[in-house]
Design a protein around this motif. Structure first.
Motif, PDB file in Angstrom:
ATOM      1  N   SER A 129      37.470  42.740   1.964  1.00 53.43           N
ATOM      2  CA  SER A 129      36.863  41.874   0.954  1.00 53.43           C
ATOM      3  C   SER A 129      37.020  42.523  -0.410  1.00 53.43           C
ATOM      4  O   SER A 129      37.391  43.694  -0.527  1.00 53.43           O
ATOM      5  CB  SER A 129      35.381  41.621   1.250  1.00 53.43           C
ATOM      6  OG  SER A 129      34.659  42.841   1.244  1.00 53.43           O
ATOM      7  N   SER A 130      36.738  41.740  -1.453  1.00 54.62           N
ATOM      8  CA  SER A 130      36.970  42.246  -2.802  1.00 54.62           C
ATOM      9  C   SER A 130      36.013  41.606  -3.784  1.00 54.62           C
ATOM     10  O   SER A 130      35.599  40.461  -3.624  1.00 54.62           O
ATOM     11  CB  SER A 130      38.411  41.958  -3.231  1.00 54.62           C
ATOM     12  OG  SER A 130      38.655  42.398  -4.552  1.00 54.62           O
ATOM     13  N   ASN A 131      35.704  42.356  -4.821  1.00 53.56           N
ATOM     14  CA  ASN A 131      34.914  41.869  -5.955  1.00 53.56           C
ATOM     15  C   ASN A 131      35.692  42.142  -7.229  1.00 53.56           C
ATOM     16  O   ASN A 131      36.305  43.201  -7.372  1.00 53.56           O
ATOM     17  CB  ASN A 131      33.557  42.567  -6.015  1.00 53.56           C
ATOM     18  CG  ASN A 131      32.817  42.277  -7.305  1.00 53.56           C
ATOM     19  OD1 ASN A 131      32.746  43.117  -8.189  1.00 53.56           O
ATOM     20  ND2 ASN A 131      32.268  41.081  -7.434  1.00 53.56           N
ATOM     21  N   LEU A 188      34.486  29.587   3.530  1.00 54.10           N
ATOM     22  CA  LEU A 188      34.895  30.927   3.954  1.00 54.10           C
ATOM     23  C   LEU A 188      34.152  31.945   3.108  1.00 54.10           C
ATOM     24  O   LEU A 188      34.130  31.849   1.887  1.00 54.10           O
ATOM     25  CB  LEU A 188      36.401  31.114   3.785  1.00 54.10           C
ATOM     26  CG  LEU A 188      37.295  30.179   4.606  1.00 54.10           C
ATOM     27  CD1 LEU A 188      38.738  30.258   4.136  1.00 54.10           C
ATOM     28  CD2 LEU A 188      37.199  30.498   6.091  1.00 54.10           C
ATOM     29  N   GLY A 189      33.545  32.907   3.775  1.00 58.05           N
ATOM     30  CA  GLY A 189      32.773  33.892   3.040  1.00 58.05           C
ATOM     31  C   GLY A 189      31.614  33.276   2.292  1.00 58.05           C
ATOM     32  O   GLY A 189      31.281  33.724   1.196  1.00 58.05           O
ATOM     33  N   TYR A 190      31.013  32.248   2.883  1.00 62.29           N
ATOM     34  CA  TYR A 190      29.858  31.547   2.295  1.00 62.29           C
ATOM     35  C   TYR A 190      30.199  30.881   0.970  1.00 62.29           C
ATOM     36  O   TYR A 190      29.328  30.649   0.133  1.00 62.29           O
ATOM     37  CB  TYR A 190      28.670  32.500   2.120  1.00 62.29           C
ATOM     38  CG  TYR A 190      28.263  33.194   3.389  1.00 62.29           C
ATOM     39  CD1 TYR A 190      27.541  32.518   4.373  1.00 62.29           C
ATOM     40  CD2 TYR A 190      28.632  34.518   3.626  1.00 62.29           C
ATOM     41  CE1 TYR A 190      27.195  33.149   5.554  1.00 62.29           C
ATOM     42  CE2 TYR A 190      28.281  35.162   4.805  1.00 62.29           C
ATOM     43  CZ  TYR A 190      27.562  34.470   5.771  1.00 62.29           C
ATOM     44  OH  TYR A 190      27.228  35.090   6.942  1.00 62.29           O
ATOM     45  N   GLN A 191      31.482  30.542   0.778  1.00 69.38           N
ATOM     46  CA  GLN A 191      31.915  29.850  -0.421  1.00 69.38           C
ATOM     47  C   GLN A 191      32.813  28.682  -0.034  1.00 69.38           C
ATOM     48  O   GLN A 191      33.499  28.717   0.992  1.00 69.38           O
ATOM     49  CB  GLN A 191      32.693  30.808  -1.336  1.00 69.38           C
ATOM     50  CG  GLN A 191      31.868  32.002  -1.801  1.00 69.38           C
ATOM     51  CD  GLN A 191      32.714  32.975  -2.603  1.00 69.38           C
ATOM     52  OE1 GLN A 191      33.089  32.698  -3.740  1.00 69.38           O
ATOM     53  NE2 GLN A 191      33.033  34.118  -2.017  1.00 69.38           N
ATOM     54  N   ASN A 192      32.832  27.666  -0.877  1.00 70.52           N
ATOM     55  CA  ASN A 192      33.636  26.476  -0.607  1.00 70.52           C
ATOM     56  C   ASN A 192      34.968  26.545  -1.345  1.00 70.52           C
ATOM     57  O   ASN A 192      35.026  26.872  -2.529  1.00 70.52           O
ATOM     58  CB  ASN A 192      32.869  25.222  -1.042  1.00 70.52           C
ATOM     59  CG  ASN A 192      31.617  25.006  -0.204  1.00 70.52           C
ATOM     60  OD1 ASN A 192      31.633  25.191   1.010  1.00 70.52           O
ATOM     61  ND2 ASN A 192      30.531  24.621  -0.855  1.00 70.52           N
ATOM     62  N   MET A 197      41.505  27.120  -3.496  1.00 73.67           N
ATOM     63  CA  MET A 197      40.994  26.929  -4.841  1.00 73.67           C
ATOM     64  C   MET A 197      39.467  26.911  -4.803  1.00 73.67           C
ATOM     65  O   MET A 197      38.868  26.086  -4.105  1.00 73.67           O
ATOM     66  CB  MET A 197      41.501  25.607  -5.412  1.00 73.67           C
ATOM     67  CG  MET A 197      42.978  25.334  -5.155  1.00 73.67           C
ATOM     68  SD  MET A 197      44.055  26.490  -6.017  1.00 73.67           S
ATOM     69  CE  MET A 197      43.765  25.969  -7.696  1.00 73.67           C
ATOM     70  N   ALA A 198      38.839  27.800  -5.557  1.00 75.94           N
ATOM     71  CA  ALA A 198      37.380  27.880  -5.559  1.00 75.94           C
ATOM     72  C   ALA A 198      36.771  26.580  -6.058  1.00 75.94           C
ATOM     73  O   ALA A 198      37.139  26.076  -7.125  1.00 75.94           O
ATOM     74  CB  ALA A 198      36.920  29.039  -6.431  1.00 75.94           C
ATOM     75  N   ARG A 199      35.844  26.023  -5.299  1.00 74.56           N
ATOM     76  CA  ARG A 199      35.125  24.837  -5.746  1.00 74.56           C
ATOM     77  C   ARG A 199      34.122  25.176  -6.841  1.00 74.56           C
ATOM     78  O   ARG A 199      33.753  24.314  -7.636  1.00 74.56           O
ATOM     79  CB  ARG A 199      34.419  24.177  -4.565  1.00 74.56           C
ATOM     80  CG  ARG A 199      35.353  23.386  -3.655  1.00 74.56           C
ATOM     81  CD  ARG A 199      36.037  22.276  -4.414  1.00 74.56           C
ATOM     82  NE  ARG A 199      36.776  21.355  -3.559  1.00 74.56           N
ATOM     83  CZ  ARG A 199      37.586  20.410  -4.008  1.00 74.56           C
ATOM     84  NH1 ARG A 199      37.785  20.273  -5.308  1.00 74.56           N
ATOM     85  NH2 ARG A 199      38.208  19.607  -3.167  1.00 74.56           N
ATOM     86  N   ILE A 245      38.628  38.298   2.130  1.00 73.64           N
ATOM     87  CA  ILE A 245      40.058  38.107   2.354  1.00 73.64           C
ATOM     88  C   ILE A 245      40.367  37.949   3.835  1.00 73.64           C
ATOM     89  O   ILE A 245      41.205  37.129   4.224  1.00 73.64           O
ATOM     90  CB  ILE A 245      40.848  39.271   1.727  1.00 73.64           C
ATOM     91  CG1 ILE A 245      40.638  39.273   0.208  1.00 73.64           C
ATOM     92  CG2 ILE A 245      42.334  39.182   2.072  1.00 73.64           C
ATOM     93  CD1 ILE A 245      41.164  40.505  -0.496  1.00 73.64           C
ATOM     94  N   THR A 246      39.693  38.700   4.678  1.00 75.29           N
ATOM     95  CA  THR A 246      39.898  38.571   6.122  1.00 75.29           C
ATOM     96  C   THR A 246      39.623  37.155   6.588  1.00 75.29           C
ATOM     97  O   THR A 246      40.386  36.587   7.390  1.00 75.29           O
ATOM     98  CB  THR A 246      39.008  39.558   6.886  1.00 75.29           C
ATOM     99  OG1 THR A 246      39.404  40.903   6.563  1.00 75.29           O
ATOM    100  CG2 THR A 246      39.128  39.358   8.394  1.00 75.29           C
ATOM    101  N   ALA A 247      38.545  36.563   6.115  1.00 78.77           N
ATOM    102  CA  ALA A 247      38.179  35.211   6.537  1.00 78.77           C
ATOM    103  C   ALA A 247      39.272  34.207   6.215  1.00 78.77           C
ATOM    104  O   ALA A 247      39.592  33.316   7.011  1.00 78.77           O
ATOM    105  CB  ALA A 247      36.864  34.798   5.892  1.00 78.77           C
ATOM    106  N   HIS A 248      39.884  34.325   5.038  1.00 85.57           N
ATOM    107  CA  HIS A 248      40.956  33.407   4.648  1.00 85.57           C
ATOM    108  C   HIS A 248      42.178  33.566   5.555  1.00 85.57           C
ATOM    109  O   HIS A 248      42.746  32.575   6.036  1.00 85.57           O
ATOM    110  CB  HIS A 248      41.361  33.649   3.193  1.00 85.57           C
ATOM    111  CG  HIS A 248      40.361  33.165   2.194  1.00 85.57           C
ATOM    112  ND1 HIS A 248      39.191  33.848   1.929  1.00 85.57           N
ATOM    113  CD2 HIS A 248      40.349  32.078   1.396  1.00 85.57           C
ATOM    114  CE1 HIS A 248      38.510  33.195   1.008  1.00 85.57           C
ATOM    115  NE2 HIS A 248      39.179  32.119   0.659  1.00 85.57           N
ATOM    116  N   CYS A 249      42.586  34.810   5.777  1.00 81.16           N
ATOM    117  CA  CYS A 249      43.776  35.052   6.595  1.00 81.16           C
ATOM    118  C   CYS A 249      43.566  34.603   8.039  1.00 81.16           C
ATOM    119  O   CYS A 249      44.443  33.950   8.631  1.00 81.16           O
ATOM    120  CB  CYS A 249      44.126  36.539   6.551  1.00 81.16           C
ATOM    121  SG  CYS A 249      44.611  37.158   4.917  1.00 81.16           S
ATOM    122  N   GLN A 250      42.429  34.935   8.602  1.00 79.95           N
ATOM    123  CA  GLN A 250      42.191  34.589  10.003  1.00 79.95           C
ATOM    124  C   GLN A 250      41.966  33.092  10.191  1.00 79.95           C
ATOM    125  O   GLN A 250      42.333  32.534  11.233  1.00 79.95           O
ATOM    126  CB  GLN A 250      41.015  35.403  10.547  1.00 79.95           C
ATOM    127  CG  GLN A 250      41.334  36.887  10.636  1.00 79.95           C
ATOM    128  CD  GLN A 250      40.223  37.719  11.257  1.00 79.95           C
ATOM    129  OE1 GLN A 250      39.088  37.242  11.438  1.00 79.95           O
ATOM    130  NE2 GLN A 250      40.522  38.963  11.593  1.00 79.95           N
TER     131      GLN A 250
END
Length: 234
Positions: A104-106, A156-160, A177-179, A189-194
């Protein structure tokens, strides 16, 4: 970190208003590293930073850095179509998607606002070498948008995110694209890839590189794009 044109027509989604930055060159030359070379790269520890001015019709751009987590660019690109550059901080991962761990990243950025600007703040993840590209857009402005077509919304990652799938002719491109756009982002990042693999959008791949930066199309007159802080957890 390889780049080619990924931006298309403007999205219908509303754009967030970013904090304005004056159209003056940043005090880059006082930084630890500075370069105005189009393909300048600086390696610090396990990270690399690149200016990466690769698009047709690009204007001048300079990059500066104090560390991998504190850097920025000043760019003066004409208000014409096509991506001009992708200034980035990158890290090699090289892990199978199902055993990549919790990545993950910030990132906290300061970006310009105003008429004539066109750019995106985005993660750029490469898998199986250059076969698959995963772009995670956290913020953007102007007439820019992802390659391909809208498929679905996903949490993903508690975000839409709005998910788009397409190809640039060389490789598949998967874009999220972030809503809710933000200049202070946290991305799983893991959540998106998986999610891509679990939903049959991408085969089981090796996630090879993770980049974060500014993909700039237009910034006529010269504007600052600053990464104030950046963290990558692996």
């Amino acid at each position: 970190m390889r780049r080619r044109s990924l931006l298309t027509a403007a999205l219908a989604a509303p754009l967030a208003t970013a904090g304005a930055v004056g159209a003056l060159q940043s005090p880059a030359q006082a930084a630890t590293w500075y370069s105005s070379d189009k393909y300048a790269v600086w390696t610090t520890g396990d990270y690399e930073l690149g200016n990466n001015v690769w698009g047709s019709g690009a204007g001048p751009q300079s990059i500066w850095a104090n560390s991998y987590s504190n850097w920025g660019v000043w760019a003066d690109h004409p208000n014409t179509g096509g991506v001009k550059s992708y200034a980035y901080v990158g890290h090699s991962l090289g892990r199978d998607v199902w055993s990549m761990g919790n990545v993950s990243s910030n990132a906290n950025v300061t970006v310009p606002s105003g008429s004539g600007l066109a750019y995106a703040t985005a993660y750029d993840v490469w898998a199986n070498g250059w076969d698959y590209e995963i772009m995670i857009w956290t913020q953007w402005q102007g007439p820019v948008g992802p390659i391909g077509s809208y498929v679905t919304d996903v949490n993903l990652g508690y975000q839409n995110w709005a998910y788009y799938q397409g190809s640039n002719g060389s490789n598949d491109v998967h874009s999220f694209m972030a809503r809710n756009q933000t200049t202070d982002s946290w991305v799983d990042i893991t959540a998106h890839c998986q999610w891509l693999v679990a939903n049959g959008r991408m085969p089981q791949v090796s996630v090879d590189e993770i980049g974060f930066g500014f993909e700039i199309t237009s910034s006529a007159g010269g504007y600052n794009f600053n990464c104030n802080s950046y963290s990558l957890w692996m």
